[in-house]
Design an enzyme around this catalytic site. Structure first.
Site, PDB file in Angstrom:
ATOM      1  N   GLY A  49     -45.471  -6.354 -12.903  1.00 47.23           N
ATOM      2  CA  GLY A  49     -46.170  -7.476 -13.512  1.00 47.23           C
ATOM      3  C   GLY A  49     -47.394  -6.970 -14.237  1.00 47.23           C
ATOM      4  O   GLY A  49     -47.884  -5.861 -13.963  1.00 47.23           O
ATOM      5  N   GLN A  54     -55.828  -7.541 -17.664  1.00 50.62           N
ATOM      6  CA  GLN A  54     -55.663  -6.096 -17.448  1.00 50.62           C
ATOM      7  C   GLN A  54     -55.578  -5.318 -18.757  1.00 50.62           C
ATOM      8  O   GLN A  54     -55.731  -4.103 -18.760  1.00 50.62           O
ATOM      9  CB  GLN A  54     -54.389  -5.816 -16.637  1.00 50.62           C
ATOM     10  CG  GLN A  54     -54.468  -6.354 -15.224  1.00 50.62           C
ATOM     11  CD  GLN A  54     -53.216  -5.974 -14.463  1.00 50.62           C
ATOM     12  OE1 GLN A  54     -52.223  -6.677 -14.511  1.00 50.62           O
ATOM     13  NE2 GLN A  54     -53.257  -4.836 -13.778  1.00 50.62           N
ATOM     14  N   CYS A 102     -51.590  -1.864  -7.977  1.00 53.05           N
ATOM     15  CA  CYS A 102     -52.021  -2.543  -9.193  1.00 53.05           C
ATOM     16  C   CYS A 102     -52.278  -1.501 -10.266  1.00 53.05           C
ATOM     17  O   CYS A 102     -52.903  -0.474  -9.985  1.00 53.05           O
ATOM     18  CB  CYS A 102     -53.290  -3.343  -8.912  1.00 53.05           C
ATOM     19  SG  CYS A 102     -53.906  -4.251 -10.336  1.00 53.05           S
ATOM     20  N   LEU A 103     -51.800  -1.765 -11.479  1.00 55.35           N
ATOM     21  CA  LEU A 103     -51.995  -0.799 -12.564  1.00 55.35           C
ATOM     22  C   LEU A 103     -53.481  -0.598 -12.877  1.00 55.35           C
ATOM     23  O   LEU A 103     -53.864   0.430 -13.416  1.00 55.35           O
ATOM     24  CB  LEU A 103     -51.260  -1.263 -13.830  1.00 55.35           C
ATOM     25  CG  LEU A 103     -49.738  -1.374 -13.706  1.00 55.35           C
ATOM     26  CD1 LEU A 103     -49.134  -1.823 -15.028  1.00 55.35           C
ATOM     27  CD2 LEU A 103     -49.120  -0.063 -13.253  1.00 55.35           C
ATOM     28  N   HIS A 144     -50.035 -12.209  -7.098  1.00 53.47           N
ATOM     29  CA  HIS A 144     -50.840 -11.074  -7.552  1.00 53.47           C
ATOM     30  C   HIS A 144     -51.276 -11.282  -9.012  1.00 53.47           C
ATOM     31  O   HIS A 144     -52.456 -11.105  -9.344  1.00 53.47           O
ATOM     32  CB  HIS A 144     -50.006  -9.784  -7.407  1.00 53.47           C
ATOM     33  CG  HIS A 144     -50.709  -8.540  -7.834  1.00 53.47           C
ATOM     34  ND1 HIS A 144     -51.029  -7.529  -6.961  1.00 53.47           N
ATOM     35  CD2 HIS A 144     -51.143  -8.142  -9.053  1.00 53.47           C
ATOM     36  CE1 HIS A 144     -51.642  -6.570  -7.633  1.00 53.47           C
ATOM     37  NE2 HIS A 144     -51.723  -6.903  -8.903  1.00 53.47           N
ATOM     38  N   GLU A 145     -50.338 -11.675  -9.865  1.00 55.07           N
ATOM     39  CA  GLU A 145     -50.670 -11.857 -11.288  1.00 55.07           C
ATOM     40  C   GLU A 145     -51.551 -13.088 -11.493  1.00 55.07           C
ATOM     41  O   GLU A 145     -52.490 -13.070 -12.303  1.00 55.07           O
ATOM     42  CB  GLU A 145     -49.402 -11.966 -12.135  1.00 55.07           C
ATOM     43  CG  GLU A 145     -48.466 -10.755 -12.052  1.00 55.07           C
ATOM     44  CD  GLU A 145     -49.174  -9.431 -12.233  1.00 55.07           C
ATOM     45  OE1 GLU A 145     -50.168  -9.354 -12.984  1.00 55.07           O
ATOM     46  OE2 GLU A 145     -48.740  -8.448 -11.593  1.00 55.07           O
ATOM     47  N   HIS A 148     -55.077 -12.307 -10.889  1.00 54.79           N
ATOM     48  CA  HIS A 148     -55.745 -11.636 -12.016  1.00 54.79           C
ATOM     49  C   HIS A 148     -56.322 -12.663 -12.994  1.00 54.79           C
ATOM     50  O   HIS A 148     -57.383 -12.439 -13.582  1.00 54.79           O
ATOM     51  CB  HIS A 148     -54.754 -10.746 -12.779  1.00 54.79           C
ATOM     52  CG  HIS A 148     -54.570  -9.384 -12.183  1.00 54.79           C
ATOM     53  ND1 HIS A 148     -55.611  -8.499 -11.976  1.00 54.79           N
ATOM     54  CD2 HIS A 148     -53.454  -8.725 -11.788  1.00 54.79           C
ATOM     55  CE1 HIS A 148     -55.137  -7.370 -11.457  1.00 54.79           C
ATOM     56  NE2 HIS A 148     -53.835  -7.473 -11.327  1.00 54.79           N
TER      57      HIS A 148
HETATM   58 NI    NI Z   1     -52.541  -5.981 -10.633  1.00 54.64          NI
END
Ligand code: NI
Length: 178
Positions: A49, A54, A102-103, A144-145, A148
């Site tokens: 995701g 991000q 997480c990226l 999670h998304e 963000h």
């Molecule tokens: Ni993330």
């Protein structure tokens, strides 16, 4: 198509509450290009995701896709989904613990409790309404998304940082080897 730069924890945009996307923006070539770039960026970094903050854009856009994923071998597949201005309704107060990364927080993993079942209402990339129920890992990725878009990261949801683990140590000590 372009691979976008992913910002890391500490960049203020990750802590902002994202703005709703104006409906007349959705069909524009620039916005459609942005969606394509988010998808390409998620694929490039093997994410399941990616949320617009991000990639330095404080707008309520997220993309997700769970193919059979080497990092989540037990996770069921989730088709490529674009969520614009999503709303989430928790359907079950049950929570499930699971590992997340997480990226924007490279090379770390931690155990996060997430609601097991929720309803998602959003617009798709063409501005059409979407409504679906997500459970288990799918519901985890959505939460999670969605976080963000609220300026939150998974560590904010960890009841204890004791499980915070570097990826190599995670593979060494925590992954169940068959
Ligand atoms: Ni993330």
């Amino acid at each position: 198509m372009a691979i976008l730069k992913v910002c890391r924890l500490g960049h203020p945009v990750l802590r902002r509450i994202a703005e709703p996307v104006p409906l007349d923006t959705i069909p524009t070539p620039a916005f459609q290009q942005f969606i394509d770039d988010m998808i390409e960026t998620m694929h490039e970094y093997d994410g399941v995701g990616l949320a617009a903050p991000q990639v330095h854009v404080a707008q309520q856009v997220a993309v997700l896709e769970v193919a059979k994923h080497p990092r989540y071998p037990e996770a069921p597949a989730v088709p490529l989904t674009v969520l614009i201005n999503p709303r989430v309704t928790i359907l079950s107060e049950d929570t499930v613990d699971g590992w997340e990364g997480c990226l924007s927080i490279p090379d770390l993993r931690g155990v996060v409790p997430r609601y097991r079942e929720l309803r998602v209402e959003a617009l798709d990339r063409h501005g059409n309404p979407l409504s679906f129920v997500a459970t288990d890992f799918h519901a985890r990725v959505i939460q999670h998304e969605y976080d963000h878009l609220q300026g939150k990261v998974y560590m904010d949801r960890m009841p204890s940082l004791a499980t915070l683990t570097h990826l190599l140590e995670w593979q060494r000590y925590w992954v169940k080897h068959e």
